[in-house]
Design an enzyme around this catalytic site. Structure first.
Site, PDB file in Angstrom:
ATOM      1  N   ASP B  16      47.035  46.872  40.415  1.00 54.59           N
ATOM      2  CA  ASP B  16      47.819  47.076  41.629  1.00 54.59           C
ATOM      3  C   ASP B  16      49.162  46.394  41.421  1.00 54.59           C
ATOM      4  O   ASP B  16      49.217  45.190  41.181  1.00 54.59           O
ATOM      5  CB  ASP B  16      47.074  46.446  42.813  1.00 54.59           C
ATOM      6  N   ASP B 112      51.734  53.363  42.396  1.00 54.13           N
ATOM      7  CA  ASP B 112      51.734  51.984  41.904  1.00 54.13           C
ATOM      8  C   ASP B 112      50.342  51.386  41.707  1.00 54.13           C
ATOM      9  O   ASP B 112      50.204  50.179  41.607  1.00 54.13           O
ATOM     10  CB  ASP B 112      52.554  51.092  42.839  1.00 54.13           C
ATOM     11  N   GLU B 113      49.316  52.187  41.685  1.00 58.51           N
ATOM     12  CA  GLU B 113      48.001  51.623  41.394  1.00 58.51           C
ATOM     13  C   GLU B 113      47.114  52.641  40.686  1.00 58.51           C
ATOM     14  O   GLU B 113      47.282  53.850  40.847  1.00 58.51           O
ATOM     15  CB  GLU B 113      47.316  51.120  42.668  1.00 58.51           C
TER      16      GLU B 113
END
Lengths: 379, 421
Positions: B16, B112-113
């Site tokens: 993350d 973003d993860e």
């Protein structure tokens, strides 16, 4: 070659022949305009080998002098520069001359251009049409025929024959049919008595050619002469010669695909329906086929559209009458709008034959126009 | 067995990125580092909303979705920037590239993860070593901080990555659940929003521990199947696999394969196209999607790669349809150079039941016939309760839905992240 010409007239003629000129052609000289000074006037030619256009400016017309001091000769000049130069020249007249090295000099007022040209002998000869199959039609009728059909031609090359308009002449009646296989537009007209002997079936004119022709011929009741021979069609007016290649191949038989029976018939105000569809399509733009739904009510058509991410809309259009079965059908708003736009009459008749079958529209009391639309199937 | 890997069971990472947009901006403009920074939808407008903020801003109480004017009140020196999606997209692509160097089993969840399944990565070191190395590379090479959760499944990995931010690495073992996870408020649990929390609280379920011990049938009544799932998760159970293309679903389904050796033998090439078509059709069917575009990828011996596609106005999902169009593309575009790899992708996907088909003047009659047959099948299906003509039962796969609110932009970036496998 040398002549002095009215700038406006030259410009108008240039704009006509420019319609046939494409910067991307196999034969490089075709990116140019051929200019010929003849004893009787000036002839301009443009061609992309699919369409060829000749525009003639007579030396004199109705007592007016258009061209003076003609010394005969010819040249080919770059279409990229010549029309723009003429457009921007300062005076009403232009003097054009050439020398032995294919240099063109353009003089107007104090400005003087020198353009490199090419030998006109290198320019391909336009085919000469030998045919007895000629007939005439009024300019404004021809423009109508084009406008009411050409929008329905296919714009994709998957079935090239469908990018053209099918021209048929039978029994003194000329019919134009265009279809992209999702909708079809048809328009017919009675020809003058002199032409009852003319008979054509599989003539397919590229849609692009007709669209260009429509731009060039003016709205008048002058006559346009149409001749067909050897894969070419020629449209001729007094000072214009518009030659187009015909499409190869057999145009599909469309008559038997047009439903003859009707299960639901509706009569409705053309404008009201058009506007309702147009409004509903506002929310349908997001979905792939721009789909609106139509549902019959007692004395109305309910038009609706629903795009979950955007919203939904419903509108009732009051009809003059509805006969037959109840119906729910979905179709492309764009096709419907295209079809209704070319109908000038106040009322339109719509015949449906079921949710999965084509439906037809035509103006009340006018069987020369027929529009057909295939519905959209929803799962 | 390498140290740190279970005998049976998996090792999953959840990576993350920490305040991703803000971190990317700081990487671009290091003078922003250490300053309270926020990315907001419309900085000129007072009512713009905070999309994300740096830790310095969060320390002052700035929160995501907070209106700008409120954030400015809490933190007057706040630096506000407009989102610059091109930058985020690029950074995201780079970060998934680093992950893909560890394993093919990378499942991007959003920009973003992502999840990684490193069960088979023993040769690269212990899970902790791999996580450390990944975090360092993200920081050193891209200047982006991240938190990594390590656990035996996706749910626990996700919970773990949340526990230490920024730049944390947290291992969550099943045997530690009662100490680490259960004391937490249920709202801390991934998948429990405000509404669900309220319903749970009414049943006196306050902590994740309460949820773990809750009554199956009672929760099913209140929350449906999701209730049962929550109990399983609270007990640390989550069978979901790391699926590298779970997020590609809505866009395209494709397969490609490298040939044993470069070839111009068209029997070999045609049979590979056939094989790829079968694979793609199977995946489309499993997912219940149809598309309108078939794309062919040809990679030549010199790695020169071309992609060519064709779009038709009918629903493509069947092997023969895909194969037919792929062959057409292949015959039109192959230049007879030796080929190293072929790929087939079906694009423009929609769920079959949402497909709208523009009928065709020259084929609608055939359509009507099919329709009649379908009506007969439907009638028999409702009579017998099953379709007597269907061989296989529809495999229902859980949709990769709504666990994570993803915007279309967050999914778009995945187009950049296509790889061959």
């Amino acid at each position: 070659m040398k002549f002095i010409i009215q700038r406006e007239l030259l410009l108008e003629s240039l704009q006509h022949v420019m319609k046939a000129i494409s910067p991307r052609v196999a034969v490089p000289i075709l990116t140019g305009i051929k200019i010929e000074a003849l004893p009787t006037g000036i002839k301009l030619t443009g061609s992309d080998s699919d369409i060829s256009i000749e525009s003639f400016i007579p030396k004199e017309e109705d007592g007016l002098v258009h061209v003076e001091d003609i010394e005969t000769g010819s040249i080919v000049v770059q279409a990229k520069y010549f029309p723009e130069i003429i457009r921007k020249l300062p005076l009403k007249t232009v003097e054009i001359s050439t020398d032995d090295n294919y240099q063109m000099t353009v003089v107007s007022g104090g400005s003087e251009f020198h353009l490199n040209g090419q030998d006109a002998m290198e320019y391909p000869q336009l085919p000469v049409l030998h045919t007895d199959n000629s007939f005439e039609i009024k300019h404004d009728v021809m423009k109508e025929m084009i406008k009411q059909t050409v929008f329905a031609v296919s714009t994709v090359e998957t079935r090239p024959i469908l990018t053209g308009v099918n021209m048929k002449i039978d029994n003194g009646e000329m019919t134009f049919v265009a279809t992209d296989s999702h909708r079809l537009a048809s328009r017919s007209v009675k020809l003058a008595e002199d032409f009852v002997h003319i008979q054509f079936n599989n003539i397919v004119i590229p849609g692009k050619s007709l669209a260009e022709l429509n731009k060039i011929i003016d709205e008048s009741d002058d006559s346009l002469t149409i001749s067909v021979a050897d894969n070419q069609i020629l449209f001729q007016t007094k000072n214009l010669y518009f030659l187009s290649r015909l499409l190869d191949g057999k145009y599909p038989e469309t008559d038997r695909l047009i439903p003859e029976v009707s299960k639901t018939s509706v009569k409705v105000k053309t404008k009201t329906l058009l506007q309702a569809i147009d409004r509903a399509s506002l929310l349908a733009k997001e979905n792939r086929n721009n789909v609106v739904k139509l549902e019959t009510r007692d004395n109305a058509l309910q038009i609706s559209s629903n795009t979950p991410e955007v919203g939904q809309v419903t509108e009732d259009v009051i009809t003059d009458h509805i006969d037959g079965e109840q119906l729910k059908i979905s179709f492309s708003a764009k096709y419907m709008i295209d079809a209704l736009r070319i109908i000038e009459e106040d009322n339109v008749i719509v015949h449906f034959t079921g949710a999965m079958r084509p439906f037809i529209l035509y103006p009340e009391n006018n069987d020369h126009i027929l529009q057909l639309i295939l519905p959209v199937r929803t799962y | 067995m390498t140290h740190g890997y279970p005998k049976n069971g998996r090792v999953i990472f959840h990576v993350d990125m920490n305040s991703f947009y803000a971190s990317v901006e700081m990487a671009y403009n290091p003078s922003l580092k250490g300053k309270p920074l926020a990315i907001a939808g419309n900085p000129e407008e007072r009512r713009g909303i905070i999309v994300t903020s740096s830790y310095e801003a969060r320390a002052k109480g700035v929160k995501t979705t907070m209106p700008l004017f409120q954030a400015r009140k809490l933190c007057p020196e706040l630096v506000v920037l407009k989102p610059n999606f091109e930058r985020y997209r690029k950074a995201s692509k780079e970060m998934f590239k680093l992950m893909a160097e560890i394993t093919d089993l990378v499942e991007p969840v959003s920009i973003d993860e992502g999840y990684l399944d490193i069960t088979e990565c023993g040769s690269q070191g212990t899970p902790l070593e791999i996580a450390n190395r990944l975090q360092q590379r993200l920081l050193n090479e891209l200047d982006l901080p991240s938190s990594i959760g390590i656990a035996p499944n996706k749910f626990l990995a996700k919970m773990a990555s949340d526990m230490k931010k920024p730049l944390g690495i947290t291992v969550l073992r099943k045997r530690e659940l009662n100490k680490v996870l259960w004391p937490l408020d249920v709202a801390e649990m991934h998948g429990v929003g405000a509404k669900t929390k309220e319903k749970l609280n009414q049943l006196s379920i306050v902590t994740i521990g309460d949820l773990a011990k809750a009554d199956d049938s009672q929760l099913r009544r209140v929350l449906g199947i999701n209730g049962v799932r929550l109990i399983q998760r609270a007990n640390g159970e989550d069978e979901r696999l790391v699926d590298p293309d779970s997020v590609f679903d809505f866009k395209s389904v494709g397969n490609s394969e490298t040939l044993r050796q470069d070839t111009i033998d068209d029997t070999v090439l045609f049979s590979l196209l056939r094989k790829l078509s079968v694979k793609v059709a199977m995946r489309l069917k499993r997912k219940g999607y149809v598309g309108e575009t078939v794309q062919l990828m040809i990679r030549y011996h010199d790695r020169k790669t071309i992609t060519r596609s064709i779009t038709v106005h009918r629903p493509i999902a069947e092997v023969d349809d895909i194969y037919g169009l792929a062959i057409h593309l292949f015959e039109t575009h192959w230049n007879y150079d030796p080929i190293r790899l072929l790929g087939i992708t079906v694009q423009g996907l929609v769920e079959k039941q949402n497909y709208q088909e523009q009928l065709d003047l020259f084929h609608y009659k055939e359509h009507l016939k099919k329709e009649e047959i379908q009506t007969v099948i439907d009638n028999l299906t409702s009579k017998y309760g099953y379709n007597p003509f269907e061989h296989k039962t529809q495999i229902s796969t859980p949709h990769p839905t709504s666990e994570e609110p993803t915007t279309s932009f967050q999914k778009d970036f995945l187009d950049d992240y296509t790889k061959d496998h």
